[in-house]
Design an enzyme around this catalytic site. Sequence first.
Site, PDB file in Angstrom:
ATOM      1  N   GLU A  23       4.568  -5.068   7.245  1.00  0.00           N
ATOM      2  CA  GLU A  23       3.707  -4.101   7.950  1.00  0.00           C
ATOM      3  C   GLU A  23       4.167  -3.816   9.372  1.00  0.00           C
ATOM      4  O   GLU A  23       4.108  -2.675   9.832  1.00  0.00           O
ATOM      5  CB  GLU A  23       2.247  -4.593   7.966  1.00  0.00           C
ATOM      6  CG  GLU A  23       1.511  -4.438   6.648  1.00  0.00           C
ATOM      7  CD  GLU A  23       1.707  -5.609   5.697  1.00  0.00           C
ATOM      8  OE1 GLU A  23       2.615  -6.432   5.947  1.00  0.00           O
ATOM      9  OE2 GLU A  23       0.966  -5.704   4.712  1.00  0.00           O
ATOM     10  N   ALA A  48       0.872  -1.179   0.000  1.00  0.00           N
ATOM     11  CA  ALA A  48       0.000   0.000   0.000  1.00  0.00           C
ATOM     12  C   ALA A  48       0.909   1.229   0.000  1.00  0.00           C
ATOM     13  O   ALA A  48       2.075   1.152   0.388  1.00  0.00           O
ATOM     14  CB  ALA A  48      -0.879  -0.015   1.238  1.00  0.00           C
ATOM     15  N   GLY A  69       0.718  -5.141   0.856  1.00  0.00           N
ATOM     16  CA  GLY A  69      -0.463  -5.266  -0.003  1.00  0.00           C
ATOM     17  C   GLY A  69      -0.156  -5.969  -1.320  1.00  0.00           C
ATOM     18  O   GLY A  69      -1.052  -6.558  -1.938  1.00  0.00           O
ATOM     19  N   GLU A  87      -0.263  -9.551  -0.550  1.00  0.00           N
ATOM     20  CA  GLU A  87      -1.679  -9.882  -0.316  1.00  0.00           C
ATOM     21  C   GLU A  87      -2.448  -9.951  -1.641  1.00  0.00           C
ATOM     22  O   GLU A  87      -3.313 -10.804  -1.825  1.00  0.00           O
ATOM     23  CB  GLU A  87      -2.294  -8.838   0.637  1.00  0.00           C
ATOM     24  CG  GLU A  87      -1.737  -8.970   2.053  1.00  0.00           C
ATOM     25  CD  GLU A  87      -2.065  -7.789   2.940  1.00  0.00           C
ATOM     26  OE1 GLU A  87      -1.757  -6.641   2.548  1.00  0.00           O
ATOM     27  OE2 GLU A  87      -2.626  -7.989   4.031  1.00  0.00           O
TER      28      GLU A  87
HETATM   29  N1  DAK Z   1       4.551   3.296  -0.780  1.00  0.00           N
HETATM   30  C1  DAK Z   1       4.916   4.477  -1.330  1.00  0.00           C
HETATM   31  N2  DAK Z   1       6.034   4.648  -2.028  1.00  0.00           N
HETATM   32  C2  DAK Z   1       6.854   3.593  -2.166  1.00  0.00           C
HETATM   33  C3  DAK Z   1       6.569   2.337  -1.617  1.00  0.00           C
HETATM   34  C4  DAK Z   1       5.336   2.193  -0.894  1.00  0.00           C
HETATM   35  N3  DAK Z   1       4.925   1.043  -0.370  1.00  0.00           N
HETATM   36  N4  DAK Z   1       7.561   1.495  -1.919  1.00  0.00           N
HETATM   37  C5  DAK Z   1       8.441   2.208  -2.631  1.00  0.00           C
HETATM   38  N5  DAK Z   1       8.017   3.476  -2.778  1.00  0.00           N
HETATM   39  C6  DAK Z   1       8.675   4.567  -3.492  1.00  0.00           C
HETATM   40  C7  DAK Z   1       9.846   5.086  -2.683  1.00  0.00           C
HETATM   41  O1  DAK Z   1       9.417   5.997  -1.698  1.00  0.00           O
HETATM   42  C8  DAK Z   1      10.665   5.744  -3.771  1.00  0.00           C
HETATM   43  O2  DAK Z   1      10.074   6.976  -4.097  1.00  0.00           O
HETATM   44  P1  DAK Z   1      10.973   8.341  -4.226  1.00  0.00           P
HETATM   45  O3  DAK Z   1      11.738   8.432  -2.966  1.00  0.00           O
HETATM   46  O4  DAK Z   1      11.844   8.042  -5.434  1.00  0.00           O
HETATM   47  O5  DAK Z   1       9.957   9.416  -4.455  1.00  0.00           O
HETATM   48  C9  DAK Z   1      10.466   4.823  -4.956  1.00  0.00           C
HETATM   49  O6  DAK Z   1       9.266   4.087  -4.684  1.00  0.00           O
HETATM   50  C10 DAK Z   1      11.589   3.829  -5.136  1.00  0.00           C
HETATM   51  O7  DAK Z   1      11.780   3.160  -3.914  1.00  0.00           O
HETATM   52  P2  DAK Z   1      13.217   3.022  -3.194  1.00  0.00           P
HETATM   53  O8  DAK Z   1      14.096   4.176  -3.528  1.00  0.00           O
HETATM   54  O9  DAK Z   1      12.959   2.744  -1.765  1.00  0.00           O
HETATM   55  O10 DAK Z   1      13.767   1.722  -3.946  1.00  0.00           O
HETATM   56  P3  DAK Z   1      14.817   0.653  -3.367  1.00  0.00           P
HETATM   57  O11 DAK Z   1      15.190  -0.211  -4.529  1.00  0.00           O
HETATM   58  O12 DAK Z   1      15.907   1.324  -2.598  1.00  0.00           O
HETATM   59  O13 DAK Z   1      13.981  -0.212  -2.319  1.00  0.00           O
HETATM   60  C11 DAK Z   1      12.026  -1.463  -1.541  1.00  0.00           C
HETATM   61  C12 DAK Z   1      12.903  -0.999  -2.760  1.00  0.00           C
HETATM   62  C13 DAK Z   1      10.788  -2.161  -2.109  1.00  0.00           C
HETATM   63  C14 DAK Z   1      12.843  -2.452  -0.700  1.00  0.00           C
HETATM   64  C15 DAK Z   1      11.665  -0.218  -0.704  1.00  0.00           C
HETATM   65  O14 DAK Z   1      11.114   0.777  -1.565  1.00  0.00           O
HETATM   66  C16 DAK Z   1      10.664  -0.507   0.364  1.00  0.00           C
HETATM   67  O15 DAK Z   1      11.013  -1.063   1.424  1.00  0.00           O
HETATM   68  N6  DAK Z   1       9.405  -0.106   0.130  1.00  0.00           N
HETATM   69  C17 DAK Z   1       8.370  -0.231   1.141  1.00  0.00           C
HETATM   70  C18 DAK Z   1       7.884  -1.635   1.184  1.00  0.00           C
HETATM   71  C19 DAK Z   1       6.838  -1.813   2.238  1.00  0.00           C
HETATM   72  O16 DAK Z   1       7.073  -1.580   3.432  1.00  0.00           O
HETATM   73  N7  DAK Z   1       5.651  -2.256   1.801  1.00  0.00           N
HETATM   74  C20 DAK Z   1       4.560  -2.504   2.689  1.00  0.00           C
HETATM   75  C21 DAK Z   1       3.731  -1.286   2.752  1.00  0.00           C
HETATM   76  S1  DAK Z   1       2.551  -1.447   4.023  1.00  0.00           S
HETATM   77  C22 DAK Z   1      -4.650  -1.282   5.520  1.00  0.00           C
HETATM   78  C23 DAK Z   1      -4.465  -2.560   5.198  1.00  0.00           C
HETATM   79  C24 DAK Z   1      -3.323  -2.962   4.580  1.00  0.00           C
HETATM   80  C25 DAK Z   1      -2.313  -2.080   4.338  1.00  0.00           C
HETATM   81  C26 DAK Z   1      -2.497  -0.790   4.647  1.00  0.00           C
HETATM   82  C27 DAK Z   1      -3.672  -0.389   5.230  1.00  0.00           C
HETATM   83  N8  DAK Z   1      -5.828  -0.876   6.181  1.00  0.00           N
HETATM   84  C28 DAK Z   1      -6.748  -1.823   6.710  1.00  0.00           C
HETATM   85  C29 DAK Z   1      -6.105   0.504   6.261  1.00  0.00           C
HETATM   86  C30 DAK Z   1      -1.108  -2.530   3.724  1.00  0.00           C
HETATM   87  C31 DAK Z   1       0.036  -2.017   4.094  1.00  0.00           C
HETATM   88  C32 DAK Z   1       1.230  -2.167   3.312  1.00  0.00           C
HETATM   89  O17 DAK Z   1       1.269  -2.727   2.246  1.00  0.00           O
END
Ligand code: DAK
Length: 258
Positions: free
Chosen positions: A132, A64, A109, A112
Site C-alpha cells: 500500500e 483491492a 487486501g 489481509e
Molecule cells: N487492482 C486492479 N488491477 C490489478 C491489480 C489490482 N490490485 N493487480 C493486478 N491488476 C491487473 C493489472 O492491471 C493487469 O490488468 P491489464 O493491464 O491486463 O488490464 C492484470 O491485472 C495483470 O496484471 P500485471 O500485468 O501487472 O501482471 P504481472 O504478472 O506483470 O504483475 C503483480 C503481477 C501482482 C506483481 C502486479 O499486477 C501488481 O503489482 N499488482 C498490484 C499489487 C498491489 O499493489 N496490490 C495492493 C493494492 S492496494 C482501503 C483499505 C484497504 C485497501 C484499499 C482501501 N480503504 C480503507 C478505503 C487496500 C489496498 C490494496 O490492496
Amino acid sequence: MENVICNVNGKLAEVIINRPKALNALNSQTIKELGEVIDDLSSNKEVKVVIITGSGDKSFVAGADIKEMRDLNAMEGRALGRLAQKVFSNIEHMPQTVIAAVNGYALGGGCELASACDMRLASKKAKFGQPEVTLGITPGFAGTQRLPRLIGKGLAKEIIFTGDMIDVEEAYRIGLVNKVYDPDELMDKAREMANKIASRGTVAVSLAKAAINDGLNMDTESAYKYEADIFGLCFSTEDQKEGMTAFIEKRKADFKGC
Ligand code: DAK
C-alpha cells in the site's frame, strides 16, 4: 454472482474469488459478493469448514482494485474500507473454520484477506506483501492490526513500511503460512486438512476458535476465565458425551455437531 463462486460439498465449502483477468483484485462488487457468501455460509449448519482461494494459477488476490480506487473521494474510500473490514471480520469470527489456500499473489487486501482466515496453506508460487505505501496509502482492511498479531510488530512493520513482497519460504519462516505445497497439490491438501477438522467435534472446534480469537484481545486473567467458561460449556454438548464415550468404548467418535 459475478466475481465469487461458492461450491458446497457436504461439510466443506469452497469460495473462489473469480476475476482472473485482474488477478482477482477486490473491487467493491467482489467484496459485496464475498460478504453475501460468507453470511450465507455462517448460518449453514451443514458446512463445517470453508476454503477460500483465487481463480487461476497466478493469484490468490492481488489486493483491492487499484483502478476502481484511484478516483475515490475520502467518504467513498472510508465506505469501501468499512465494508471490507466488516466482511473480513465476519470471516474471522464465523463459526466455521476458514482456510486460505493461497495459490499465488496475496498482496495488500489479498494478504489481509488471508490473514483474516484461521490458517494459511500456500503454494510454492505464493507471494505475500502489503504494498500500500507504494501507492500512497496505508493498509486499510485491518492489515496494520492482524499482521502484527500474526507475525509480531517488527516483522509486520518491515513488510508494511518497505512494501516489499516476500516469497513463500520467508512467509513460512516467519509463521505467516502454516504449510507449503506444490501448486498442483495445494487444493487436495487443503481439502484433506478441511476434512480432518470437519470430522472433529464441531462445537469444540468452533468454541476453540472463539477462545483463541477473543482471548487474545483480553488481559491474561480474563482470558483464562473465558477459557474455563468455554471449557465448561463443552459439557453441555452431545459431542462431549459422544467423544468421551467413543474413547472409552475404543471406537471412532461420530460427532453430530450439537
Ligand atoms: N487492482 C486492479 N488491477 C490489478 C491489480 C489490482 N490490485 N493487480 C493486478 N491488476 C491487473 C493489472 O492491471 C493487469 O490488468 P491489464 O493491464 O491486463 O488490464 C492484470 O491485472 C495483470 O496484471 P500485471 O500485468 O501487472 O501482471 P504481472 O504478472 O506483470 O504483475 C503483480 C503481477 C501482482 C506483481 C502486479 O499486477 C501488481 O503489482 N499488482 C498490484 C499489487 C498491489 O499493489 N496490490 C495492493 C493494492 S492496494 C482501503 C483499505 C484497504 C485497501 C484499499 C482501501 N480503504 C480503507 C478505503 C487496500 C489496498 C490494496 O490492496
